[in-house]
Write an enzyme that holds these catalytic residues in place. Structure first.
Site, short mmCIF file in Angstrom:
data_model
loop_
_atom_site.label_atom_id
_atom_site.label_comp_id
_atom_site.label_asym_id
_atom_site.label_seq_id
_atom_site.Cartn_x
_atom_site.Cartn_y
_atom_site.Cartn_z
N LEU A 198 0.81 -1.22 0.00
CA LEU A 198 0.00 0.00 0.00
C LEU A 198 0.84 1.27 0.00
CD1 LEU A 198 -2.79 -0.96 2.60
CD2 LEU A 198 -2.78 -1.31 0.11
N MET A 249 1.70 7.54 -8.11
CA MET A 249 2.12 6.52 -7.15
C MET A 249 1.70 5.15 -7.67
SD MET A 249 1.69 8.01 -3.40
CE MET A 249 2.50 9.53 -2.96
N LYS A 305 -6.04 6.19 -11.82
CA LYS A 305 -4.73 5.86 -12.41
C LYS A 305 -4.90 4.68 -13.37
CE LYS A 305 -0.54 3.79 -11.22
NZ LYS A 305 -0.72 2.54 -11.61
N GLN A 346 -9.31 0.18 -16.29
CA GLN A 346 -9.84 -0.78 -15.31
C GLN A 346 -11.13 -0.26 -14.69
OE1 GLN A 346 -7.46 -3.06 -12.26
NE2 GLN A 346 -8.05 -1.33 -10.99
N HIS A 360 -3.49 4.16 -2.51
CA HIS A 360 -4.43 3.21 -1.89
C HIS A 360 -5.08 3.84 -0.65
CE1 HIS A 360 -1.37 0.22 -3.65
NE2 HIS A 360 -2.49 -0.07 -4.28
N SER A 398 2.70 0.70 -6.81
CA SER A 398 3.53 -0.28 -6.10
C SER A 398 4.76 -0.61 -6.94
CB SER A 398 2.73 -1.55 -5.82
OG SER A 398 1.53 -1.23 -5.16
N VAL A 449 -3.26 9.91 -7.15
CA VAL A 449 -2.36 10.51 -6.15
C VAL A 449 -0.94 10.41 -6.70
CG1 VAL A 449 -1.48 10.35 -3.79
CG2 VAL A 449 -3.90 9.92 -4.25
N GLY A 468 -9.18 3.70 -8.32
CA GLY A 468 -8.41 4.87 -8.71
C GLY A 468 -8.45 5.12 -10.21
P1 AMP Z 1 -3.47 -2.02 -7.16
O1 AMP Z 1 -3.06 -2.47 -5.81
O2 AMP Z 1 -2.36 -1.44 -7.97
O3 AMP Z 1 -4.26 -3.07 -7.89
O4 AMP Z 1 -4.47 -0.81 -6.95
C1 AMP Z 1 -5.61 -0.93 -6.14
C2 AMP Z 1 -6.47 0.29 -6.31
O5 AMP Z 1 -5.73 1.46 -5.97
C3 AMP Z 1 -6.95 0.47 -7.76
O6 AMP Z 1 -8.28 0.95 -7.75
C4 AMP Z 1 -6.00 1.52 -8.28
O7 AMP Z 1 -6.51 2.30 -9.35
C5 AMP Z 1 -5.81 2.40 -7.03
N1 AMP Z 1 -4.57 3.15 -7.15
C6 AMP Z 1 -3.33 2.68 -7.40
N2 AMP Z 1 -2.45 3.71 -7.49
C7 AMP Z 1 -3.16 4.85 -7.33
C8 AMP Z 1 -2.83 6.24 -7.31
N3 AMP Z 1 -1.59 6.67 -7.51
N4 AMP Z 1 -3.83 7.13 -7.10
C9 AMP Z 1 -5.09 6.72 -6.90
N5 AMP Z 1 -5.47 5.42 -6.88
C10 AMP Z 1 -4.52 4.50 -7.09
#
Ligand code: AMP
Length: 280
Positions: A33, A184, A149, A153, A37, A186, A176, A147
């Site tokens: 995270l 941002m 980003k 999706q 997130h 991971s 973010v 998100g």
């Molecule tokens: P992930 O763990 O990468 O699958 O992301 C989980 C959720 O967090 C998804 O809905 C992503 O779009 C959101 N997310 C990941 N990075 C960002 C970010 N920089 N800003 C906003 N939401 C994010």
């Protein structure tokens, strides 16, 4: 904060909350995270009486040769961050729990899954929609936060929810960014310091493109050429795709007519990063 590893226990907890008249907000993630997130979790806390987070690196959304095996994981760190955001329950299933022997059902969303990332990662979105549909059934949230980003999706999930009459409200959340503009992710952890430095050009090139449009420029090709020139100038970035498209359908826009989405996927060294900017 309570942690569940089985679908049955997670579902039973949600059922009890609903029987008590409480609503549930849900944030599905692959863990490791970061502030992106956490922004979803904070908003979820405002929306639902209860907040659920899932941590699951979903193998079916990774293609052969992608980074499933080395995707960063830090369950302990994630639990500490989740607790600080007021998460009530964390769902951490194993791969065997989500895909037991004999599993053979997939959820495929049509046209909107096909361009952009769908073109380059052909099984990616069916992996995402299948796991998110399963998670929605297990957690039964009233609200689910995603998100922007991962813009495609978000659109694919919105389509699935509408088409299948799922009783959940999808809440889109802004991107973010780090102080220098890098979205941002991971996967930013994979970047060397030189690559990290080069990666700042991703957002600055999108911003420059938006500025051109804001100044009245409507020549899509010129705008795209400007972005690719800026990205490739660093020599460290290789473009996977660069698209100017309608933000609802994701269909390519040859003549720019706001609102438009400018979306990019690129390799910085071996790390694939995505970003986008809305031009309204
Ligand atoms: P992930 O763990 O990468 O699958 O992301 C989980 C959720 O967090 C998804 O809905 C992503 O779009 C959101 N997310 C990941 N990075 C960002 C970010 N920089 N800003 C906003 N939401 C994010």
């Amino acid at each position: 904060m309570i942690v569940f590893e089985t679908c049955e226990k997670m579902s039973a907890w949600s059922r009890e909350r609903h029987e008590g008249g409480e609503t549930i907000a849900f944030v599905p993630t692959m863990g490791f995270l970061h502030e992106g997130h956490l922004s979803l979790l904070r908003k979820g806390k405002e929306l639902g009486a209860r907040l659920v987070l899932s941590l699951f690196v979903n193998p079916t959304q990774f293609g052969p040769g992608e980074d499933f095996d080395r995707y960063p994981r830090d369950i302990q760190g994630d639990l500490e961050k989740a607790e600080k955001c007021g998460v009530d329950a964390v769902f951490i299933p194993t791969v065997e729990t989500m895909y037991p022997e004999g599993f053979q059902t997939i959820c495929v969303v049509g046209e909107i899954s096909k361009p952009l990332c769908g073109k380059i990662r052909p099984v990616h979105f069916q992996g995402v929609t299948t796991v998110v549909l399963k998670l929605f059934h297990i957690v039964s949230p009233e609200f689910a936060l995603f998100g922007q980003k991962d813009f495609q999706q978000l659109k694919v999930i919105e389509r699935m929810v509408k088409d299948l009459n799922l009783p959940v409200e999808i809440v889109p959340m802004p991107i973010v960014r780090e102080g220098d503009g890098l979205a941002m992710s991971s996967r930013n952890k994979y970047l060397s310091s030189n690559e990290r430095e080069a990666a700042r050009v991703i957002f600055s090139s999108l911003q420059n493109a938006k500025r051109l449009v804001d100044q009245g420029n409507r020549d899509s090709q010129r705008i795209l050429n400007g972005v690719s020139a800026a990205l490739e100038e660093t020599q460290k970035i290789k473009i996977d795709y660069l698209h100017l498209c309608d933000p609802d359908t994701l269909e390519e826009m040859t003549v720019l007519k706001p609102p438009a989405l400018l979306a990019v996927a690129c390799f910085v060294g071996k790390t694939r990063l995505i970003d986008n900017i809305l031009i309204v």
